[in-house]
Scaffold this motif. Structure first.
Motif, PDB file in Angstrom:
ATOM      1  N   LYS A 281       0.818  -1.209   0.000  1.00  0.00           N
ATOM      2  CA  LYS A 281       0.000   0.000   0.000  1.00  0.00           C
ATOM      3  C   LYS A 281       0.849   1.257   0.000  1.00  0.00           C
TER       4      LYS A 281
ATOM      5  N   LYS B 109      -2.617   6.901  -7.357  1.00  0.00           N
ATOM      6  CA  LYS B 109      -3.731   7.672  -6.819  1.00  0.00           C
ATOM      7  C   LYS B 109      -3.302   9.081  -6.395  1.00  0.00           C
TER       8      LYS B 109
ATOM      9  N   SER C  10      -3.593   3.652  -0.814  1.00  0.00           N
ATOM     10  CA  SER C  10      -4.059   3.104  -2.080  1.00  0.00           C
ATOM     11  C   SER C  10      -3.179   1.912  -2.471  1.00  0.00           C
TER      12      SER C  10
END
Ligand SMILES: [Zn+2]
Length: 99
Positions: free
Chosen positions: A2, A31, A8
């Motif tokens: 992550k 992201k 994200s």
């Protein structure tokens, strides 16, 4: 895996970053667009010095690792493993833990 900034999971591999002696994999979060390296940088980004010292001081005051972990989660919003607290203590602690 992550993104340490926004959690994200859309992470892409963006080559290597070279330091003096080490080569690190560079990742880019699709992201939020931030770049980061894992391992070394990861934990430093997630926990401030203040968080670490808070954990260490709880343990030094005589809290067990499990109690310190619980306290940090409940009152400080810090999620950390017992093992991590012990690592921090070994690294930053005064070595004068109350038994
Ligand atoms: Zn991100």
């Amino acid at each position: 895996m992550k993104c340490p900034y926004c959690d994200s999971e859309s992470i892409v591999f963006r080559g290597y970053r070279y330091n003096d002696r080490t080569k690190k994999r560079l990742r880019l979060c699709k992201k939020c667009g931030r770049k980061f390296t894992l391992h070394d940088g990861y934990w430093r980004m997630r926990f401030s010095r203040k968080d670490i010292m808070k954990a260490v001081s709880l343990y030094e005051k005589g809290f067990s690792l499990a109690e310190a972990k619980k306290h940090l989660e409940r009152y400080e919003g810090i999620k950390v493993s017992r093992w991590t607290i012990l690592c921090w203590y070994n690294k930053y602690g005064s070595g004068k833990r109350k038994e």
